[in-house]
Design a protein around this motif. Structure first.
Motif, PDB file in Angstrom:
ATOM      1  N   GLU A 206       0.831  -1.206   0.000  1.00 28.40           N
ATOM      2  CA  GLU A 206       0.000   0.000   0.000  1.00 28.40           C
ATOM      3  C   GLU A 206       0.861   1.249   0.000  1.00 28.40           C
ATOM      4  N   LYS A 207       1.989   1.211   0.719  1.00 27.72           N
ATOM      5  CA  LYS A 207       2.899   2.364   0.704  1.00 27.72           C
ATOM      6  C   LYS A 207       3.477   2.595  -0.685  1.00 27.72           C
ATOM      7  N   LYS A 208       3.609   1.537  -1.471  1.00 30.31           N
ATOM      8  CA  LYS A 208       4.122   1.652  -2.828  1.00 30.31           C
ATOM      9  C   LYS A 208       3.025   2.009  -3.827  1.00 30.31           C
ATOM     10  N   GLY A 209       1.778   2.155  -3.347  1.00 29.76           N
ATOM     11  CA  GLY A 209       0.682   2.540  -4.224  1.00 29.76           C
ATOM     12  C   GLY A 209      -0.065   1.383  -4.848  1.00 29.76           C
ATOM     13  N   ASP A 210       0.278   0.150  -4.500  1.00 29.50           N
ATOM     14  CA  ASP A 210      -0.391  -1.017  -5.080  1.00 29.50           C
ATOM     15  C   ASP A 210      -1.537  -1.435  -4.167  1.00 29.50           C
ATOM     16  N   ILE A 211      -2.663  -0.726  -4.253  1.00 29.64           N
ATOM     17  CA  ILE A 211      -3.765  -0.982  -3.342  1.00 29.64           C
ATOM     18  C   ILE A 211      -4.424  -2.322  -3.631  1.00 29.64           C
ATOM     19  N   GLU A 212      -4.490  -2.742  -4.885  1.00 28.54           N
ATOM     20  CA  GLU A 212      -5.140  -4.019  -5.178  1.00 28.54           C
ATOM     21  C   GLU A 212      -4.304  -5.187  -4.645  1.00 28.54           C
ATOM     22  N   GLY A 213      -3.001  -5.100  -4.829  1.00 33.78           N
ATOM     23  CA  GLY A 213      -2.137  -6.137  -4.264  1.00 33.78           C
ATOM     24  C   GLY A 213      -2.211  -6.157  -2.756  1.00 33.78           C
ATOM     25  N   ALA A 214      -2.233  -4.964  -2.151  1.00 29.20           N
ATOM     26  CA  ALA A 214      -2.335  -4.870  -0.695  1.00 29.20           C
ATOM     27  C   ALA A 214      -3.671  -5.428  -0.208  1.00 29.20           C
ATOM     28  N   ALA A 215      -4.747  -5.109  -0.930  1.00 30.34           N
ATOM     29  CA  ALA A 215      -6.074  -5.564  -0.520  1.00 30.34           C
ATOM     30  C   ALA A 215      -6.145  -7.088  -0.519  1.00 30.34           C
ATOM     31  N   ALA A 216      -5.541  -7.715  -1.521  1.00 33.39           N
ATOM     32  CA  ALA A 216      -5.562  -9.181  -1.580  1.00 33.39           C
ATOM     33  C   ALA A 216      -4.863  -9.781  -0.368  1.00 33.39           C
ATOM     34  N   ARG A 217      -3.741  -9.192   0.032  1.00 31.35           N
ATOM     35  CA  ARG A 217      -3.010  -9.723   1.188  1.00 31.35           C
ATOM     36  C   ARG A 217      -3.758  -9.448   2.485  1.00 31.35           C
ATOM     37  N   TRP A 218      -4.385  -8.274   2.608  1.00 30.62           N
ATOM     38  CA  TRP A 218      -5.167  -7.993   3.816  1.00 30.62           C
ATOM     39  C   TRP A 218      -6.368  -8.934   3.932  1.00 30.62           C
ATOM     40  N   ARG A 219      -7.030  -9.202   2.793  1.00 31.10           N
ATOM     41  CA  ARG A 219      -8.171 -10.117   2.839  1.00 31.10           C
ATOM     42  C   ARG A 219      -7.718 -11.501   3.293  1.00 31.10           C
ATOM     43  N   ALA A 220      -6.579 -11.940   2.791  1.00 26.79           N
ATOM     44  CA  ALA A 220      -6.069 -13.258   3.202  1.00 26.79           C
ATOM     45  C   ALA A 220      -5.785 -13.276   4.695  1.00 26.79           C
ATOM     46  N   PHE A 221      -5.198 -12.201   5.208  1.00 27.54           N
ATOM     47  CA  PHE A 221      -4.876 -12.140   6.633  1.00 27.54           C
ATOM     48  C   PHE A 221      -6.148 -12.144   7.474  1.00 27.54           C
ATOM     49  N   LEU A 222      -7.123 -11.314   7.110  1.00 27.68           N
ATOM     50  CA  LEU A 222      -8.341 -11.183   7.902  1.00 27.68           C
ATOM     51  C   LEU A 222      -9.267 -12.382   7.736  1.00 27.68           C
ATOM     52  N   GLY A 223      -8.992 -13.235   6.766  1.00 28.61           N
ATOM     53  CA  GLY A 223      -9.780 -14.441   6.593  1.00 28.61           C
ATOM     54  C   GLY A 223      -9.407 -15.544   7.560  1.00 28.61           C
ATOM     55  N   ARG A 224      -8.302 -15.369   8.278  1.00 27.21           N
ATOM     56  CA  ARG A 224      -7.889 -16.355   9.286  1.00 27.21           C
ATOM     57  C   ARG A 224      -8.393 -15.931  10.665  1.00 27.21           C
ATOM     58  N   ARG A 225      -8.307 -16.835  11.604  1.00 33.02           N
ATOM     59  CA  ARG A 225      -8.765 -16.536  12.964  1.00 33.02           C
ATOM     60  C   ARG A 225      -7.632 -15.908  13.753  1.00 33.02           C
ATOM     61  N   TRP A 226      -7.897 -14.742  14.305  1.00 30.94           N
ATOM     62  CA  TRP A 226      -6.921 -14.029  15.125  1.00 30.94           C
ATOM     63  C   TRP A 226      -7.616 -13.458  16.349  1.00 30.94           C
ATOM     64  N   PRO A 227      -6.893 -13.206  17.412  1.00 28.83           N
ATOM     65  CA  PRO A 227      -7.474 -12.456  18.532  1.00 28.83           C
ATOM     66  C   PRO A 227      -7.884 -11.066  18.060  1.00 28.83           C
ATOM     67  N   ALA A 228      -8.899 -10.519  18.705  1.00 30.05           N
ATOM     68  CA  ALA A 228      -9.376  -9.194  18.305  1.00 30.05           C
ATOM     69  C   ALA A 228      -8.269  -8.149  18.368  1.00 30.05           C
ATOM     70  N   SER A 229      -7.369  -8.289  19.339  1.00 32.08           N
ATOM     71  CA  SER A 229      -6.276  -7.315  19.468  1.00 32.08           C
ATOM     72  C   SER A 229      -5.355  -7.335  18.257  1.00 32.08           C
ATOM     73  N   VAL A 230      -5.405  -8.411  17.459  1.00 36.92           N
ATOM     74  CA  VAL A 230      -4.571  -8.522  16.261  1.00 36.92           C
ATOM     75  C   VAL A 230      -5.341  -8.100  15.015  1.00 36.92           C
ATOM     76  N   TRP A 231      -6.570  -8.644  14.835  1.00 37.81           N
ATOM     77  CA  TRP A 231      -7.252  -8.390  13.572  1.00 37.81           C
ATOM     78  C   TRP A 231      -7.900  -7.008  13.502  1.00 37.81           C
ATOM     79  N   VAL A 232      -8.333  -6.456  14.631  1.00 30.53           N
ATOM     80  CA  VAL A 232      -9.013  -5.153  14.586  1.00 30.53           C
ATOM     81  C   VAL A 232      -8.089  -4.048  14.059  1.00 30.53           C
ATOM     82  N   PRO A 233      -6.848  -3.908  14.578  1.00 26.14           N
ATOM     83  CA  PRO A 233      -5.980  -2.862  14.015  1.00 26.14           C
ATOM     84  C   PRO A 233      -5.716  -3.051  12.522  1.00 26.14           C
ATOM     85  N   GLU A 234      -5.594  -4.305  12.074  1.00 25.08           N
ATOM     86  CA  GLU A 234      -5.358  -4.536  10.646  1.00 25.08           C
ATOM     87  C   GLU A 234      -6.586  -4.203   9.823  1.00 25.08           C
TER      88      GLU A 234
END
Length: 850
Positions: A206-234
């Motif tokens: 995202e810092k490099k301006g590639d929002i679509e690439g960043a979005a794909a990685r964020w979706r993958a991360f948020l699709g897993r189970r994490w404690p709220a303290s981890v997934w909420v900030p992301e």
């Protein structure tokens, strides 16, 4: 099984690490006189205190994993595990860490690396470099930390990939996305933290301006189970990134992310930011695309109600169900209508609107029924899938407000309609109790007597038969209690759950004594002492046998202890110790990285309880040594809470069946540690309470987590609410805010004083302070007034609050353990439990009768 040498401190929990945990949990052994080293703060084989200059450099150690011979599996030897900062050559660094002077500690460690006191092995150099990275990161030098981690990665070894990961994260935060991506791409996929790379790569892209690439990685991360303290900030980072790249699809995704935070994050975590993001995103959409978010359909509303209930946002859930039950789809029987009213009933119950909850569940039960046939000759519909659970919850809601006839009818309906359901035996047990509350004792007896035959595999059968025996014992019909106790004992010869371990032979022994068979009764009490070490019922058995036959009580305990002390030591041997994940966990523990070590151990099945027993033991020790005390403690606590049907018994092993002596002592010390030893000793002495009681309360209230916070807004190690803390703090001149209660020195002082105040109310039986600590200062006095002549054992069984009843048993058992482990030379309160609940009250009743 293995033995941890208590005399050398091997079983102790070295809570010092390279983080601020050092200052919070107590000083390290370096520079501490031997007499002041508590079992909870002294690391294994702690050396005598010497000056750093006089300390000889340690000999090269092969580490705690010893390869097997001739094809045998490796052995894990806990005494070989040493923390990096326990190296005498790093004593100045450790001292600075204890003072949270991280910049100075990093400089001192860098100097030690540049000019070591003695030649460093390659392993030491890697370990020191990794620690240097940690200290520089704590000192606010991300680029310098990344350089240290790069050196570790270049040198290889178990932590190379963790070093690459840490460098990637630090460089991303420092605004160097290309460098971060380079490190991240080199992290192997088989390390536990590889599943976190998505969030680092997403931020860098995202810092490099590639929002679509960043979005794909964020979706993958948020699709897993994490404690709220981890997934909420992301999720917040992702939503903000989407809004920085305007577009309708991005705005809609940001709205969904904000909605997930608002509905699923417990305690309102991130709620303010999520609301702002949602409003910003909505304002960018045209009305047609905004409307579905402002006016969600029935299914979306129901999903939201369930999400809010799951995150304990009960008021918000109730508000959503207001809209749900007003919908046309909720006005006739259907799965939707069933779920809508059931969700409302659950929210009302959690908000302590119990009568309204019972009424609402009544409607839910109607809506869960099978809908009528669509027409003549049409097949009948099926009941809603959640009808059994709704009947059960509705019956319990009625039972909680003494609408016993209604409760009994609902329990009976569940049992009749769903006789094979997992809740059918629960319905029988509670339905019988509702019948007794209605005065129908014959039906109560009949229902419970038939339980073993009607539910041959039911997990509530032991409770049902015990309830029947308790009914007889309460009315002094001890002969009538014998048969149900014998039937239960035949079916469940060795209950393991902490609240039931030993209860059947204990009460059967009592019954035989009361009915004129003292030898049979005493033999059963001796069996409890032998077979259920330091449980609630063992304490009761010891106290009762001591009154009848003191020599027999002493002999039974001495023989059981001697039996367990003579057991031979056993090695911790497992093929899993050769796994890379275990090697990484060992090295992370040495660095004080408890959370990361736990992640690696998850790969071996520690969290889901599929790991071999030897791995569970080794993991408990590693996590304790790394300062991850709650996580270590949770592994062994499984043995105390499990039932014979649960995996916990097999995994935790049979240590709970042996007294804490010989090879078994180390396991007990891991499960019953003494953190904050100096603070507890001082405050317990100051307020005149046993140290063991303070630890027992702390263990059960917070699992030794100083920052624990409950839904009831109780805080810290001893879980104090602010009003109670305020009363206790005034005479001591201490702060009492929620933030202050998360400081160990404040919380322990106020908690010990509160225990002292409660104990003063019960001079003849100070153990009555325990249920009052959980249920409120006046609870025990009120219950004693209601049942002044009852024996203590039966009094505890009839504590009206289920949570307080179990809490009392847990704390008393923990007190017995702490006394046996650490205060064996002092009189035991737990093993001298008074037989009457309140001797003075019983005396007053007897006097009035005369």
């Amino acid at each position: 099984m293995f033995r941890l040498d208590a005399r050398s401190g091997t079983a102790a929990l070295a809570l010092t690490s390279a983080l601020a945990l050092t200052a919070a949990l107590g000083a390290s052994c370096a520079g501490t006189p031997p007499a002041q080293r508590g079992a909870a703060t002294c690391p294994p084989r702690c050396p005598a205190a010497t000056s750093p200059e006089a300390a000889a450099p340690p000999a090269a150690s092969p580490g705690p994993i010893v390869p097997g011979e001739q094809g045998e599996a490796p052995v894990f030897e806990p005494e070989r595990l040493t923390l990096v900062l326990d190296d005498p050559r790093l004593a100045p660094v450790q001292k600075l860490v204890a003072e949270e002077a991280y910049a100075g500690a990093a400089a001192a460690l860098a100097q030690a690396l540049a000019a070591p006191p003695a030649p460093l092995t390659a392993e030491d150099a890697r370990s020191w470099q990794y620690q240097l990275g940690r200290l520089r990161a704590l000192a606010g030098d991300p680029v310098g930390a990344a350089k240290a981690y790069d050196a570790v990665a270049a040198a290889g070894g178990p932590l190379a990939d963790h070093a690459r990961f840490a460098a990637a994260e630090l460089l991303a935060r420092a605004g160097l996305p290309d460098e971060a991506l380079a490190r991240a791409s080199a992290v192997a996929s088989d390390v536990a933290i590889a599943d976190e790379l998505d969030r680092i790569v997403a931020g860098a892209l995202e810092k490099k301006g590639d929002i679509e690439g960043a979005a794909a990685r964020w979706r993958a991360f948020l699709g897993r189970r994490w404690p709220a303290s981890v997934w909420v900030p992301e999720a917040i980072r992702f939503a903000r990134a989407l809004l920085r790249h305007p577009g309708e699809a991005h705005a809609e995704e940001a709205i969904r992310l904000a909605g997930r935070i608002l509905d699923e994050a417990p305690g309102g975590l991130g709620a303010a930011e999520a609301k702002d993001l949602r409003d910003q995103a909505l304002s960018t959409l045209p009305f047609a695309r905004r409307k579905p978010f402002l006016d969600p359909g029935p299914a979306a509303l129901l999903d939201r109600a369930h999400a809010l209930l799951a995150s304990r946002q009960n008021k918000e859930a109730l508000a959503v169900t207001d809209a749900l039950i007003a919908l046309p789809a909720a006005q006739a029987p259907s799965a939707f209508a069933c779920d809508a009213f059931a969700a409302r009933g659950e929210a009302l119950g959690r908000l302590r609107k119990r009568a309204e909850a019972a009424d609402t569940f009544g409607v839910a039960i109607e809506r869960c029924a099978a809908p009528p046939p669509a027409g003549p000759g049409a097949p009948a519909g099926a009941p809603a899938p959640r009808r059994p659970e709704t009947l059960y919850k509705g019956a319990r809601a009625s039972f909680s407000v003494d609408r016993n006839a209604e409760a009994a009818a609902r329990f009976a309906m569940l049992e009749k309609e769903f006789p094979e359901h997992r809740l059918a035996d629960d319905a029988r047990y509670l339905g019988a109790r509702a019948r007794r509350a209605l005065g129908d004792e014959a039906q109560f007896v009949q229902m419970l007597t038939a339980m073993p035959d009607d539910f041959p595999s039911g997990d509530m059968v032991a409770d049902g038969l015990f309830e029947l025996a308790l009914f007889e014992m309460e009315r002094d019909s001890w002969a009538g209690a014998i048969r149900p106790l014998e039937r239960a004992l035949e079916r469940f010869p060795h209950e393991r759950a902490y609240h039931a371990a030993g209860r059947l032979p204990y009460y059967l022994g009592r019954a035989h004594i009361e009915t004129g068979s003292p030898d049979r009764g005493k033999a059963l009490l001796e069996q409890v002492i032998r077979d259920y070490p330091l449980t609630f019922y063992m304490a009761l058995a010891h106290a009762r046998l001591s009154e009848l036959d003191p020599a027999a009580a002493r002999r039974a305990l001495a023989e059981a202890v001697a039996r367990d002390e003579s057991a031979e030591d056993a090695e911790l041997r497992s093929p899993a110790f050769a796994e890379p994940a275990f090697a990484r966990a060992v090295e992370l523990a040495r660095q004080g990285e408890g959370k990361l070590a736990r992640r690696e151990l998850e790969l071996l099945g520690v969290t889901n309880r599929t790991a071999p027993r030897e791995v569970m033991w080794a993991s408990a020790f590693l996590l304790a040594r790394a300062g991850a005390l709650p996580q270590s403690y949770s592994i062994l606590r499984a043995a105390m809470t499990g039932s014979p049907a649960e995996d916990a018994v097999e995994i935790a092993g049979d240590w709970v069946d042996h007294y804490p002596v010989g090879r078994w002592r180390g396991a007990w010390e891991l499960a019953y540690p003494r953190p904050f030893a100096g603070i507890v000793a001082a405050e317990a002495k100051r307020h005149g309470i046993p140290e063991g009681l303070a630890y027992a309360i702390m263990r059960e209230e917070s699992a030794f987590d100083p920052r624990a916070a409950s839904p009831a807004k109780a805080f810290g190690l001893m879980q104090l609410i602010v009003p109670t803390a305020k009363r206790m703090a005034r005479p001591l001149g201490l702060p009492w805010s929620a933030a202050a209660l998360k400081r160990p020195e404040v919380n322990i002082a106020l908690g010990c004083r509160y225990l002292s105040v409660l104990r003063d109310k019960f001079p003849d039986n100070p153990l009555l302070a325990i249920p009052s600590y959980n249920a409120g200062g006046g609870a025990s006095k009120r219950w004693i007034a209601e049942r002044p002549s009852q024996s203590f054992d039966l009094w505890v069984e009839r504590i009206p609050y289920y949570e307080t009843r179990l809490y009392t048993k847990r704390v008393l058992a923990s007190l017995a353990v702490y006394e046996h482990l650490y205060a064996a030379d002092q009189p035991s309160e737990a093993l001298r439990t008074p037989l009457p609940a309140s001797p003075s009250a019983r005396s007053a009743v007897a006097t009035a009768a005369r």
